[in-house]
Design a protein around this motif. Structure first.
Motif, PDB file in Angstrom:
ATOM      1  N   GLY A   1       0.798  -1.216   0.000  1.00  0.00           N
ATOM      2  CA  GLY A   1       0.000   0.000   0.000  1.00  0.00           C
ATOM      3  C   GLY A   1       0.834   1.272   0.000  1.00  0.00           C
ATOM      4  N   SER A   2       2.005   1.231  -0.629  1.00  0.00           N
ATOM      5  CA  SER A   2       2.899   2.388  -0.646  1.00  0.00           C
ATOM      6  C   SER A   2       2.386   3.497  -1.561  1.00  0.00           C
ATOM      7  CB  SER A   2       4.292   1.964  -1.137  1.00  0.00           C
ATOM      8  OG  SER A   2       5.004   1.288  -0.133  1.00  0.00           O
ATOM      9  N   ARG A   3       2.943   4.675  -1.321  1.00  0.00           N
ATOM     10  CA  ARG A   3       2.782   5.811  -2.232  1.00  0.00           C
ATOM     11  C   ARG A   3       4.019   5.823  -3.110  1.00  0.00           C
ATOM     12  NH1 ARG A   3      -0.646   9.952  -0.924  1.00  0.00           N
ATOM     13  NH2 ARG A   3       0.855  11.603  -1.442  1.00  0.00           N
ATOM     14  N   ILE A   4       3.810   5.680  -4.421  1.00  0.00           N
ATOM     15  CA  ILE A   4       4.914   5.505  -5.358  1.00  0.00           C
ATOM     16  C   ILE A   4       4.842   6.575  -6.442  1.00  0.00           C
ATOM     17  CG2 ILE A   4       5.894   3.972  -7.115  1.00  0.00           C
ATOM     18  CD1 ILE A   4       5.049   1.620  -5.391  1.00  0.00           C
ATOM     19  N   LEU A   5       5.993   7.165  -6.747  1.00  0.00           N
ATOM     20  CA  LEU A   5       6.097   8.136  -7.834  1.00  0.00           C
ATOM     21  C   LEU A   5       6.797   7.489  -9.012  1.00  0.00           C
ATOM     22  CD1 LEU A   5       6.047  10.946  -9.183  1.00  0.00           C
ATOM     23  CD2 LEU A   5       8.181  11.458  -7.948  1.00  0.00           C
TER      24      LEU A   5
ATOM     25  N   GLY B   1       1.347   1.213 -13.832  1.00  0.00           N
ATOM     26  CA  GLY B   1       0.094   0.473 -13.888  1.00  0.00           C
ATOM     27  C   GLY B   1       0.189  -0.889 -13.233  1.00  0.00           C
ATOM     28  N   LEU B   2       1.308  -1.573 -13.413  1.00  0.00           N
ATOM     29  CA  LEU B   2       1.506  -2.870 -12.769  1.00  0.00           C
ATOM     30  C   LEU B   2       1.593  -2.714 -11.252  1.00  0.00           C
ATOM     31  CD1 LEU B   2       4.077  -4.407 -15.271  1.00  0.00           C
ATOM     32  CD2 LEU B   2       1.699  -5.093 -14.971  1.00  0.00           C
TER      33      LEU B   2
ATOM     34  N   GLU C   1      -0.766  -4.072  -7.874  1.00  0.00           N
ATOM     35  CA  GLU C   1      -0.240  -4.662  -6.643  1.00  0.00           C
ATOM     36  C   GLU C   1      -0.767  -3.959  -5.392  1.00  0.00           C
ATOM     37  OE1 GLU C   1       1.522  -7.357  -6.236  1.00  0.00           O
ATOM     38  OE2 GLU C   1       1.795  -7.792  -8.369  1.00  0.00           O
ATOM     39  N   GLY C   2      -1.636  -2.983  -5.572  1.00  0.00           N
ATOM     40  CA  GLY C   2      -2.273  -2.329  -4.427  1.00  0.00           C
ATOM     41  C   GLY C   2      -1.627  -1.037  -3.974  1.00  0.00           C
ATOM     42  N   HIS C   3      -0.676  -0.514  -4.747  1.00  0.00           N
ATOM     43  CA  HIS C   3      -0.031   0.741  -4.380  1.00  0.00           C
ATOM     44  C   HIS C   3      -0.782   1.941  -4.952  1.00  0.00           C
ATOM     45  CE1 HIS C   3       3.343  -1.613  -2.945  1.00  0.00           C
ATOM     46  NE2 HIS C   3       3.459  -2.196  -4.125  1.00  0.00           N
ATOM     47  N   THR C   4      -0.592   3.090  -4.342  1.00  0.00           N
ATOM     48  CA  THR C   4      -1.080   4.355  -4.880  1.00  0.00           C
ATOM     49  C   THR C   4       0.025   4.938  -5.741  1.00  0.00           C
ATOM     50  OG1 THR C   4      -2.484   4.766  -2.955  1.00  0.00           O
ATOM     51  CG2 THR C   4      -1.895   6.676  -4.323  1.00  0.00           C
ATOM     52  N   VAL C   5      -0.250   5.127  -7.018  1.00  0.00           N
ATOM     53  CA  VAL C   5       0.794   5.535  -7.961  1.00  0.00           C
ATOM     54  C   VAL C   5       0.479   6.908  -8.548  1.00  0.00           C
ATOM     55  CG1 VAL C   5       1.921   4.996 -10.164  1.00  0.00           C
ATOM     56  CG2 VAL C   5       1.417   3.159  -8.529  1.00  0.00           C
ATOM     57  N   PHE C   6       1.510   7.752  -8.511  1.00  0.00           N
ATOM     58  CA  PHE C   6       1.479   9.065  -9.148  1.00  0.00           C
ATOM     59  C   PHE C   6       2.488   9.039 -10.289  1.00  0.00           C
ATOM     60  CE2 PHE C   6       0.785   9.397  -4.608  1.00  0.00           C
ATOM     61  CZ  PHE C   6      -0.379  10.134  -4.504  1.00  0.00           C
ATOM     62  N   GLY C   7       2.099   9.522 -11.450  1.00  0.00           N
ATOM     63  CA  GLY C   7       3.014   9.558 -12.578  1.00  0.00           C
ATOM     64  C   GLY C   7       3.113  10.958 -13.147  1.00  0.00           C
ATOM     65  N   VAL C   8       4.339  11.347 -13.512  1.00  0.00           N
ATOM     66  CA  VAL C   8       4.577  12.653 -14.134  1.00  0.00           C
ATOM     67  C   VAL C   8       5.450  12.435 -15.354  1.00  0.00           C
ATOM     68  CG1 VAL C   8       5.582  14.947 -13.864  1.00  0.00           C
ATOM     69  CG2 VAL C   8       4.399  13.878 -11.936  1.00  0.00           C
ATOM     70  N   ASP C   9       5.053  13.040 -16.474  1.00  0.00           N
ATOM     71  CA  ASP C   9       5.826  12.952 -17.706  1.00  0.00           C
ATOM     72  C   ASP C   9       5.580  14.212 -18.515  1.00  0.00           C
ATOM     73  OD1 ASP C   9       7.169  10.337 -19.336  1.00  0.00           O
ATOM     74  OD2 ASP C   9       6.546  12.016 -20.590  1.00  0.00           O
ATOM     75  N   LEU C  10       6.600  14.662 -19.262  1.00  0.00           N
ATOM     76  CA  LEU C  10       6.422  15.893 -20.036  1.00  0.00           C
ATOM     77  C   LEU C  10       5.667  15.685 -21.343  1.00  0.00           C
ATOM     78  CD1 LEU C  10       8.643  15.593 -22.499  1.00  0.00           C
ATOM     79  CD2 LEU C  10      10.227  16.469 -20.799  1.00  0.00           C
ATOM     80  N   ASP C  11       5.417  14.412 -21.701  1.00  0.00           N
ATOM     81  CA  ASP C  11       4.770  14.102 -22.973  1.00  0.00           C
ATOM     82  C   ASP C  11       3.266  13.937 -22.757  1.00  0.00           C
ATOM     83  OD1 ASP C  11       3.754  12.735 -25.294  1.00  0.00           O
ATOM     84  OD2 ASP C  11       5.807  12.172 -25.789  1.00  0.00           O
ATOM     85  N   GLU C  12       2.495  14.917 -23.214  1.00  0.00           N
ATOM     86  CA  GLU C  12       1.050  14.904 -22.977  1.00  0.00           C
ATOM     87  C   GLU C  12       0.367  13.732 -23.678  1.00  0.00           C
ATOM     88  OE1 GLU C  12       2.061  17.161 -26.581  1.00  0.00           O
ATOM     89  OE2 GLU C  12       2.718  17.372 -24.484  1.00  0.00           O
ATOM     90  N   PHE C  13       0.901  13.285 -24.816  1.00  0.00           N
ATOM     91  CA  PHE C  13       0.289  12.143 -25.495  1.00  0.00           C
ATOM     92  C   PHE C  13       0.459  10.881 -24.659  1.00  0.00           C
ATOM     93  CE2 PHE C  13       0.355   8.376 -28.157  1.00  0.00           C
ATOM     94  CZ  PHE C  13      -0.817   8.514 -28.876  1.00  0.00           C
ATOM     95  N   LEU C  14       1.655  10.655 -24.136  1.00  0.00           N
ATOM     96  CA  LEU C  14       1.883   9.465 -23.321  1.00  0.00           C
ATOM     97  C   LEU C  14       1.044   9.499 -22.048  1.00  0.00           C
ATOM     98  CD1 LEU C  14       5.741   8.926 -23.690  1.00  0.00           C
ATOM     99  CD2 LEU C  14       3.875   8.008 -25.083  1.00  0.00           C
ATOM    100  N   ILE C  15       0.869  10.671 -21.473  1.00  0.00           N
ATOM    101  CA  ILE C  15       0.006  10.784 -20.292  1.00  0.00           C
ATOM    102  C   ILE C  15      -1.433  10.418 -20.648  1.00  0.00           C
ATOM    103  CG2 ILE C  15      -1.062  12.464 -18.717  1.00  0.00           C
ATOM    104  CD1 ILE C  15       1.669  11.561 -17.778  1.00  0.00           C
TER     105      ILE C  15
END
Length: 200
Positions: free
Chosen positions: A49-53, A64-65, A69-83
């Protein structure tokens, strides 16, 4: 300060690059290839249940994987299409478009992170002038005792020794070095580095 990252240079040279990149990973997954090595590595070192960046998350394939597994995931990327792909494929993640060098993590509520990671050669796509600022900004998200993981290949313009010095310059302590996401030992002639550092 605005940085001119290598990824943006590639996109300017080929406007279809982001779409092709996203499709390549989808094709690899559909063909049954293992694309989860980085996520397994991070999952093994993260409390449940971790907070993962996911720093430089791209399409969210690793993050996403970790959500699964039950973690809270934050993602940052400069590519708006990939986001946009990450939002479509993994809607339970929290995905942001932004430059890791100056993204306002605290303003986005991305704090007290257990593990922050950079997979997929993200660091080799940074504008060299942004490297220490980027690493320091990622470090700022970590709780005390939180860990930072990064992996990238040699010959991509970011010398391993320089990277290690940059990590240390942020005040993080380098814990471990490996040559693969499968925990092979790092040697002087290794052509890939996976590093674990800790915010003390």
């Amino acid at each position: 300060m605005s940085f001119d990252h290598q990824w943006n240079k590639v996109r300017r040279a080929n406007p279809d690059h982001s779409a092709n990149y996203a499709q390549r990973w989808r094709d690899l997954a559909a063909a049954g290839h293992d694309i989860g090595g980085e996520a397994r590595f991070v999952n093994a070192m993260a409390p449940r249940g971790s907070r993962i960046l996911d720093a430089g998350c791209g399409t969210g394939r690793a993050g996403g994987l970790l959500i699964d597994e039950g973690h809270t995931v934050f993602g940052v990327d400069l590519d708006e299409f990939l986001i946009s792909v990450a939002e479509e494929d993994f809607p339970s993640g929290e995905w942001h478009t932004g430059d890791l060098a100056d993204f306002d993590f605290a303003g986005a509520g991305i704090t007290e992170i257990d593990v922050a990671f950079c997979a997929g050669n993200v660091l080799s796509f940074l504008d060299p002038a942004s490297r220490r600022q980027t690493l320091g900004n990622i470090k700022s998200t970590l709780k005390h005792g939180g860990r930072f993981v990064a992996g990238f290949g040699a010959g991509r313009g970011y010398d391993f020794d320089d990277f290690i010095e940059d990590v240390k310059a942020t005040g993080m302590f380098v814990d471990q070095k490996f040559s693969t996401w499968e925990l092979r030992p790092f040697e002087a002639d290794s052509d890939f580095l996976v590093l674990i550092a800790e915010r003390l």
